[in-house]
Design a protein around this motif. Structure first.
Motif, mmCIF file in Angstrom:
data_model
loop_
_atom_site.group_PDB
_atom_site.id
_atom_site.type_symbol
_atom_site.label_atom_id
_atom_site.label_comp_id
_atom_site.label_asym_id
_atom_site.label_seq_id
_atom_site.Cartn_x
_atom_site.Cartn_y
_atom_site.Cartn_z
ATOM 1 N N PHE A 100 0.847 -1.184 0.000
ATOM 2 C CA PHE A 100 0.000 0.000 0.000
ATOM 3 C C PHE A 100 0.888 1.241 0.000
ATOM 4 C CE2 PHE A 100 -3.794 -2.396 1.135
ATOM 5 C CZ PHE A 100 -3.252 -3.501 1.778
ATOM 6 N N GLY A 117 9.106 5.544 5.644
ATOM 7 C CA GLY A 117 8.633 6.752 4.979
ATOM 8 C C GLY A 117 9.709 7.466 4.183
ATOM 9 N N THR A 143 -4.463 -0.579 -7.784
ATOM 10 C CA THR A 143 -5.805 -0.016 -7.630
ATOM 11 C C THR A 143 -5.662 1.326 -6.942
ATOM 12 O OG1 THR A 143 -6.784 -2.216 -7.429
ATOM 13 C CG2 THR A 143 -8.097 -0.347 -6.662
ATOM 14 N N TYR A 156 0.793 5.337 0.909
ATOM 15 C CA TYR A 156 0.073 6.390 1.596
ATOM 16 C C TYR A 156 0.821 7.722 1.426
ATOM 17 C CZ TYR A 156 -2.326 2.655 4.226
ATOM 18 O OH TYR A 156 -3.059 1.549 4.593
ATOM 19 N N PHE A 183 4.988 13.456 2.866
ATOM 20 C CA PHE A 183 5.611 12.276 3.460
ATOM 21 C C PHE A 183 4.920 11.064 2.837
ATOM 22 C CE2 PHE A 183 8.251 10.141 6.210
ATOM 23 C CZ PHE A 183 7.671 9.497 7.295
ATOM 24 N N THR A 186 -3.341 0.645 -3.847
ATOM 25 C CA THR A 186 -3.042 -0.698 -3.373
ATOM 26 C C THR A 186 -2.447 -1.467 -4.533
ATOM 27 O OG1 THR A 186 -4.938 -0.625 -1.870
ATOM 28 C CG2 THR A 186 -4.043 -2.798 -2.403
ATOM 29 N N ILE A 223 4.545 7.034 2.527
ATOM 30 C CA ILE A 223 4.796 5.851 3.341
ATOM 31 C C ILE A 223 4.211 4.629 2.648
ATOM 32 C CG2 ILE A 223 4.633 4.869 5.658
ATOM 33 C CD1 ILE A 223 3.644 7.590 6.651
ATOM 34 N N GLN A 234 1.021 11.548 3.526
ATOM 35 C CA GLN A 234 0.616 12.229 4.751
ATOM 36 C C GLN A 234 1.174 13.641 4.744
ATOM 37 O OE1 GLN A 234 2.006 10.622 8.559
ATOM 38 N NE2 GLN A 234 -0.024 10.997 9.445
ATOM 39 N N SER A 280 -3.923 13.175 8.660
ATOM 40 C CA SER A 280 -3.946 11.727 8.772
ATOM 41 C C SER A 280 -3.389 11.079 7.503
ATOM 42 C CB SER A 280 -5.375 11.245 9.019
ATOM 43 O OG SER A 280 -6.212 11.597 7.950
ATOM 44 N N LEU A 281 -3.160 9.791 7.605
ATOM 45 C CA LEU A 281 -2.715 9.010 6.450
ATOM 46 C C LEU A 281 -3.776 9.022 5.364
ATOM 47 C CD1 LEU A 281 -1.403 5.788 8.187
ATOM 48 C CD2 LEU A 281 -0.001 7.475 7.021
ATOM 49 N N GLU A 325 -6.957 4.983 -5.342
ATOM 50 C CA GLU A 325 -8.084 5.588 -4.641
ATOM 51 C C GLU A 325 -8.625 6.750 -5.461
ATOM 52 O OE1 GLU A 325 -9.416 4.338 -1.570
ATOM 53 O OE2 GLU A 325 -8.154 2.738 -2.401
ATOM 54 N N PHE A 350 4.592 -0.996 8.241
ATOM 55 C CA PHE A 350 4.940 0.216 7.511
ATOM 56 C C PHE A 350 6.444 0.359 7.316
ATOM 57 C CE2 PHE A 350 1.088 2.677 6.994
ATOM 58 C CZ PHE A 350 0.218 2.035 7.842
ATOM 59 N N GLY A 351 6.797 0.918 6.176
ATOM 60 C CA GLY A 351 8.155 1.356 5.971
ATOM 61 C C GLY A 351 8.385 2.648 6.735
ATOM 62 N N GLN A 353 -0.688 -4.868 8.733
ATOM 63 C CA GLN A 353 0.145 -4.112 7.791
ATOM 64 C C GLN A 353 1.364 -3.613 8.540
ATOM 65 O OE1 GLN A 353 -1.418 -0.852 5.490
ATOM 66 N NE2 GLN A 353 -3.267 -1.986 4.946
ATOM 67 N N LEU A 369 -4.608 6.938 1.960
ATOM 68 C CA LEU A 369 -4.260 5.838 1.068
ATOM 69 C C LEU A 369 -4.305 6.327 -0.380
ATOM 70 C CD1 LEU A 369 -3.649 2.791 0.695
ATOM 71 C CD2 LEU A 369 -6.119 2.431 0.523
#
Lengths: 115, 112
Positions: free
Chosen positions: A34, A109, A57, A36, A91, A49, A93, A38, A43-44, A59, A106-107, A104, A46
C-alpha cells in the motif's frame, strides 16, 4: 514483526522532475503493498493498493498517470512521482502485508520536497 | 463509505496515569482491528491487533473490542512521556485486497 524498508528516506528535487521511491519487504513476501501520503499534522491518506504482478488499484482522486506504481516482485514495489510539483511535497509511506501476516507493516517513509 | 472515528485530542494525562483511547467504526463486517502509534515525523508502528470481543493485554497496553457496539479502545497503563504520540485506530475489511481503513488519530500527551 516483519520489516519493511523504503529508499530514499529523504529527497529534494526540482519541479518537473520525476522521483522514484522503493519499498521492500525484507523478511517476508508481500502479496499486497500500500502507498500512503501524509501532509503535516494530517492523517494518512491511502493512495493506491498494489498486488504483485497486477495493476495497482488507485483511490478516488489519485492520478494514476502521475503516481506510477509497479509491484514487480513479492518483495519490491515502487512509486514514481512524475513531473513533480511543489504541491506533491509530502511524506510518502508504504506498507505491506502477506498471507502470513494479517497486520500491515509500515516502511519508515520518504519525505519528498519539490522546489 | 467505511468510517473509523477517533477524537483528535490532544488527550493529556499525567505521567503514571492510565490513558484511554477510543475508536468507533461503521462497517459491521469488519473483523480485524489494530492500534498503531505514530511519532511526529515518523511512520506508524503497530502496537496491538485484536480480532475477537473482549480484552487483549500486552505489557502496559490493553486493547478492548466490542463488536456489538462497534467500538475498540486502547488503554495505556503507567503512561510515560515516551508514550506521547498520535495513536491510530485501524479496521480491516474482509476479502478484497485487505485494505485497512485508518482513523485520523488521537494525539496523546503524557505530562511529566
Amino acid at each position: 514483526g516483519a520489516v519493511v524498508s523504503q529508499h530514499p528516506s529523504r529527497v529534494i528535487c526540482k519541479s518537473g522532475t520525476s522521483v522514484k521511491i522503493e519499498c521492500r519487504s525484507l523478511d517476508f513476501q508481500a502479496t499486497t503493498m500500500f502507498w500512503y501520503r501524509q501532509f503535516p499534522k494530517k492523517s494518512l491518506m491511502l493512495m493506491a493498493t498494489s498486488n504483485e504482478g497486477s495493476k495497482a488499484t488507485y483511490e478516488q482522486g489519485v492520478e494514476k498517470d502521475k503516481f506510477l506504481i509497479n509491484h514487480a516482485s513479492l518483495t519490491l514495489s515502487t512509486l514514481t512521482v512524475t513531473s513533480a510539483h511543489p504541491e506533491d511535497s509530502s511524506f510518502y509511506i508504504c506498507s505491506a502485508n502477506s498471507a502470513v501476516y494479517n497486520e500491515q507493516f509500515f516502511g519508515p517513509g520518504t519525505r519528498l520536497t519539490v522546489l | 463509505q467505511k468510517e473509523v472515528e477517533q477524537n483528535s485530542g490532544p488527550l493529556s494525562v499525567p505521567e503514571g496515569a492510565i490513558a484511554s483511547l477510543n475508536c468507533t467504526y461503521s462497517d459491521r463486517v469488519s473483523q480485524s482491528f489494530f492500534w498503531y502509534r505514530q511519532y511526529s515525523g515518523k511512520s506508524p508502528e503497530l502496537i496491538m491487533s485484536i480480532y475477537s470481543n473482549g480484552d487483549k493485554e500486552d505489557g502496559r497496553f490493553t486493547a478492548q473490542l466490542n463488536k456489538a457496539s462497534q467500538y475498540v479502545s486502547l488503554l495505556i497503563r503507567d503512561s510515560q512521556p515516551s508514550d506521547s504520540a498520535t495513536y491510530l485506530c485501524a479496521v480491516k475489511e474482509l476479502g478484497g485486497y485487505q485494505k485497512v481503513t485508518f482513523g485520523t488519530g488521537t494525539k496523546l500527551q503524557v505530562i511529566p
